[in-house]
Design a protein around this motif. Structure first.
Motif, short mmCIF file in Angstrom:
data_model
loop_
_atom_site.label_atom_id
_atom_site.label_comp_id
_atom_site.label_asym_id
_atom_site.label_seq_id
_atom_site.Cartn_x
_atom_site.Cartn_y
_atom_site.Cartn_z
N ARG A 91 0.81 -1.22 0.00
CA ARG A 91 0.00 0.00 0.00
C ARG A 91 0.84 1.26 0.00
N TRP A 92 1.95 1.24 0.72
CA TRP A 92 2.78 2.45 0.81
C TRP A 92 3.24 2.93 -0.56
N PRO A 93 3.85 2.09 -1.40
CA PRO A 93 4.31 2.60 -2.69
C PRO A 93 3.18 2.92 -3.67
N LEU A 94 1.98 2.42 -3.40
CA LEU A 94 0.84 2.74 -4.25
C LEU A 94 0.21 4.08 -3.88
N GLN B 208 -3.12 3.81 4.96
CA GLN B 208 -3.58 2.41 4.98
C GLN B 208 -2.43 1.49 5.36
N ALA B 209 -1.24 1.76 4.85
CA ALA B 209 -0.07 0.94 5.18
C ALA B 209 0.19 0.98 6.68
N ARG B 210 0.15 2.17 7.23
CA ARG B 210 0.39 2.32 8.68
C ARG B 210 -0.68 1.59 9.48
N GLN B 211 -1.93 1.71 9.06
CA GLN B 211 -3.02 1.04 9.77
C GLN B 211 -2.86 -0.48 9.73
N LEU B 212 -2.47 -1.01 8.59
CA LEU B 212 -2.25 -2.46 8.48
C LEU B 212 -1.15 -2.92 9.42
N THR B 213 -0.06 -2.16 9.53
CA THR B 213 1.01 -2.57 10.44
C THR B 213 0.55 -2.50 11.88
N ARG B 214 -0.23 -1.49 12.21
CA ARG B 214 -0.76 -1.38 13.59
C ARG B 214 -1.66 -2.57 13.91
N GLU B 215 -2.49 -2.96 12.94
CA GLU B 215 -3.34 -4.15 13.14
C GLU B 215 -2.49 -5.39 13.35
N ALA B 216 -1.45 -5.54 12.55
CA ALA B 216 -0.58 -6.73 12.68
C ALA B 216 0.04 -6.78 14.06
N VAL B 217 0.55 -5.67 14.55
CA VAL B 217 1.17 -5.64 15.87
C VAL B 217 0.13 -5.91 16.95
N ASN C 4 8.90 -5.82 13.49
CA ASN C 4 9.97 -5.57 12.53
C ASN C 4 9.42 -4.97 11.24
N HIS C 5 8.45 -5.64 10.64
CA HIS C 5 7.88 -5.13 9.40
C HIS C 5 7.17 -3.79 9.62
N ALA C 6 6.51 -3.65 10.74
CA ALA C 6 5.86 -2.36 11.03
C ALA C 6 6.89 -1.25 11.07
N SER C 7 8.05 -1.53 11.66
CA SER C 7 9.08 -0.48 11.74
C SER C 7 9.55 -0.08 10.35
N TRP C 8 9.67 -1.05 9.44
CA TRP C 8 10.10 -0.72 8.08
C TRP C 8 9.09 0.21 7.41
N VAL C 9 7.81 -0.19 7.45
CA VAL C 9 6.77 0.57 6.76
C VAL C 9 6.65 1.97 7.37
N ILE C 10 6.66 2.05 8.69
CA ILE C 10 6.56 3.36 9.35
C ILE C 10 7.79 4.19 8.98
#
Length: 176
Positions: free
Chosen positions: A64-67, A72-81, A98-104
Motif C-alpha cells: 500500500r505504501w508505494p501505491l 492504509q499501510a500504517r493502519q495495516l502494520t498497527r493491526e498486525a502488531v 519488525n515489518h511495522a518499523s520498516w513501513v513506518i
C-alpha cells in the motif's frame, strides 16, 4: 477449506511485493481477507511457521505504501502488531514489529518507528531470533538515518547486513 485458501494467498501477497507488483499483491490480500479467521490463523501457524493474520497485513502494508496509501499501510502494520500482541507468541510479535518499523520508516515517521525498532531488537535478543535481529538492526539504521545520526547509521547497517548474510537468507539483499 477456507483456512487453506487464506494461507494459499500468502505466497502471491509476499512474492508480488518483492517483485514490485504492488497492485497484484493487494488483490491477493483482499482475497485472503475474505477467508481470514483469527482462530484459524493461530491454529495453522504451527504448520506454516507464521501467523497469516500478521504476515498478510505486513506484506499488504508494504504494497500500500508505494501505491500512495501510506495511511492504509500504517493502519495495516498497527493491526498486525495488535494481533501479535494478543497471541503470546514472541516470533509473531518480532515479525510484526519488525515489518511495522520498516513501513513506518518508509513513511518517514521516526517517532513512531523508534519504539517498534526497540521492541523488535529486545524480543530478538531475548529469543535468539537471529534473522529478525539482523533485519532489526537494518531498520534501526534507517531510524538513525531519519534522526540525522548518519555515521552511526552506516556502521550499524553494515553490521546488520553482515549478520543478515550470515543467516543465508537472500530475499532482502536488494538493500546491500
Amino acid at each position: 477449506d477456507p483456512g487453506l485458501l487464506m494461507e494459499a494467498h500468502y505466497a502471491p501477497i509476499c512474492s508480488q511485493v518483492h517483485r514490485g507488483n504492488f497492485a497484484e499483491s493487494w488483490k491477493h490480500f483482499e482475497l485472503a481477507r475474505q477467508y481470514e479467521d483469527l482462530d484459524r490463523c493461530k491454529a495453522l501457524a504451527p504448520h506454516t511457521g507464521q501467523n497469516s493474520a500478521i504476515t498478510h497485513r505486513v506484506c499488504a502494508a508494504h504494497a500500500r505504501w508505494p501505491l500512495g496509501y501510506p495511511d492504509q499501510a500504517r493502519q495495516l502494520t498497527r493491526e498486525a502488531v495488535r494481533i501479535a500482541e494478543g497471541l503470546n507468541d514472541p516470533f509473531s510479535l518480532a515479525h510484526g514489529t519488525n515489518h511495522a518499523s520498516w513501513v513506518i520508516g518508509f513513511c518517514g515517521d521516526a517517532a513512531e518507528m523508534e519504539p517498534l525498532v526497540q521492541r523488535t531488537l529486545k524480543i530478538t535478543v531475548e529469543q535468539s531470533f537471529v534473522f529478525w535481529a539482523a533485519t532489526g538492526h537494518v531498520a534501526q539504521s534507517h531510524l538513525w538515518n531519519l534522526q540525522g545520526r548518519f555515521k552511526e547509521s552506516i556502521e550499524n547497517c553494515r553490521l546488520g547486513m553482515q549478520a543478515f548474510r550470515a543467516t543465508g537468507a537472500e530475499l532482502h539483499m536488494c538493500y546491500g
